[in-house]
Scaffold this motif. Structure first.
Motif, PDB file in Angstrom:
ATOM      1  N   TYR A 116       0.844  -1.195   0.000  1.00 51.81           N
ATOM      2  CA  TYR A 116       0.000   0.000   0.000  1.00 51.81           C
ATOM      3  C   TYR A 116       0.880   1.247   0.000  1.00 51.81           C
ATOM      4  CZ  TYR A 116      -3.218  -3.632   1.325  1.00 51.81           C
ATOM      5  OH  TYR A 116      -3.939  -4.791   1.346  1.00 51.81           O
TER       6      TYR A 116
ATOM      7  N   SER B 107       1.484  -5.806   3.758  1.00 52.21           N
ATOM      8  CA  SER B 107       0.479  -6.538   4.533  1.00 52.21           C
ATOM      9  C   SER B 107       1.095  -7.324   5.679  1.00 52.21           C
ATOM     10  CB  SER B 107      -0.321  -7.467   3.617  1.00 52.21           C
ATOM     11  OG  SER B 107       0.535  -8.320   2.890  1.00 52.21           O
TER      12      SER B 107
ATOM     13  N   ASP C 120      -0.610   9.895   8.501  1.00 53.82           N
ATOM     14  CA  ASP C 120      -0.861   9.262   7.206  1.00 53.82           C
ATOM     15  C   ASP C 120      -0.533   7.772   7.250  1.00 53.82           C
ATOM     16  OD1 ASP C 120      -1.715  11.684   6.066  1.00 53.82           O
ATOM     17  OD2 ASP C 120       0.348  12.239   5.559  1.00 53.82           O
TER      18      ASP C 120
ATOM     19  N   LYS D  86      -3.362   6.078   9.244  1.00 58.78           N
ATOM     20  CA  LYS D  86      -4.600   6.028   8.448  1.00 58.78           C
ATOM     21  C   LYS D  86      -4.580   4.850   7.468  1.00 58.78           C
ATOM     22  CE  LYS D  86      -7.277   8.805   5.197  1.00 58.78           C
ATOM     23  NZ  LYS D  86      -7.319  10.044   4.420  1.00 58.78           N
ATOM     24  N   VAL D  87      -3.501   4.716   6.709  1.00 56.03           N
ATOM     25  CA  VAL D  87      -3.419   3.629   5.718  1.00 56.03           C
ATOM     26  C   VAL D  87      -3.344   2.270   6.416  1.00 56.03           C
ATOM     27  CG1 VAL D  87      -2.026   2.632   3.860  1.00 56.03           C
ATOM     28  CG2 VAL D  87      -2.428   5.104   3.926  1.00 56.03           C
TER      29      VAL D  87
ATOM     30  N   GLU E 234      -4.513   1.406   9.359  1.00 55.35           N
ATOM     31  CA  GLU E 234      -5.831   1.074   9.926  1.00 55.35           C
ATOM     32  C   GLU E 234      -6.830   0.690   8.849  1.00 55.35           C
ATOM     33  OE1 GLU E 234      -6.937   4.366  12.455  1.00 55.35           O
ATOM     34  OE2 GLU E 234      -5.741   3.579  14.143  1.00 55.35           O
ATOM     35  N   GLN E 235      -6.788   1.367   7.704  1.00 54.44           N
ATOM     36  CA  GLN E 235      -7.694   1.030   6.598  1.00 54.44           C
ATOM     37  C   GLN E 235      -7.548  -0.427   6.170  1.00 54.44           C
ATOM     38  OE1 GLN E 235      -6.621   3.789   3.489  1.00 54.44           O
ATOM     39  NE2 GLN E 235      -8.173   5.283   4.083  1.00 54.44           N
ATOM     40  N   HIS E 236      -6.347  -0.958   6.311  1.00 50.29           N
ATOM     41  CA  HIS E 236      -6.070  -2.316   5.841  1.00 50.29           C
ATOM     42  C   HIS E 236      -5.837  -3.309   6.983  1.00 50.29           C
ATOM     43  CE1 HIS E 236      -5.977  -0.894   1.723  1.00 50.29           C
ATOM     44  NE2 HIS E 236      -5.249   0.128   2.152  1.00 50.29           N
TER      45      HIS E 236
END
Length: 191
Positions: free
Chosen positions: A4, A16, A29, A32-33, A35-37
């Motif tokens: 990501y 991942s 930032d 945020k990324v 947590e999104q994944h």
């Protein structure tokens, strides 16, 4: 392994398996990324000591409790024991007041951390290092991208131009499936 993108002063990537590559991006930032994944950052891999790749390393490592992995030859600068050699790199480092960060693991060519192999790619900085896992290469600034094609960084940013050219060829000769560069878009190669 999924990768990501996180845009900052340079490209940063979250994998991942919980690795953040480079820290030229603000903590918020990264969080945020991640947590999104649903990813917990366990490691921060640094490719080289330039400010656009380490500016937020200390904040990220402290807040997330992740281990910092850095090239042994660049670790004195990363840890704040010395300044980057050369005019522009040293000046930017001072002006931006980069906080030092302890390297928990100092890698040399061929070392492995969590299945990522460190590849020495000197030239851009003395310790420039790429990391490779499962056909994915995180090249830092040893290989950049222009319209999805591999290019060298501009000469004025390289510590040793001849070695930068040698490292560039060495990394491309490994024929990874994809290169995730420090600047530009990912470079994908046909199988």
């Amino acid at each position: 392994m999924e990768v990501y993108f996180v845009k900052g002063m340079s490209n940063s990537y979250i994998t991942s398996d919980g690795v953040l590559i480079d820290a030229g991006v603000k903590l918020n930032d990264v969080v945020k990324v991640a947590e999104q994944h649903g990813i917990k950052i366990r490691y921060l891999f640094i490719t080289h000591y330039h400010v656009d790749h380490i500016r937020y390393a200390a904040d990220i490592a402290k807040a997330l409790g992740c281990a910092v992995v850095a090239p042994e030859l660049d670790s004195d600068v990363v840890e704040g024991r010395s300044r980057p050699p050369g005019g522009l790199a040293g000046l930017l480092h001072s002006l931006m007041r980069v906080k030092p960060v302890k390297a928990d693991v100092k890698v040399k060519d061929g070392d492995e951390v969590e299945g990522y192999r460190a590849l020495a790619a000197p030239g851009h900085t003395p310790g420039s290092t790429a990391y490779v896992k499962e056909g994915a290469m995180f090249s830092g600034d040893a290989v950049l991208s222009s319209n999805g094609r591999p290019v060298l960084p501009p000469k004025r940013y390289n510590f040793d131009q001849h070695r930068a050219e040698e490292s560039f060829r060495k990394l491309l000769d490994l024929k990874p499936k994809v290169i995730y560069p420090g600047h530009g878009t990912p470079i994908k190669f046909m199988p």
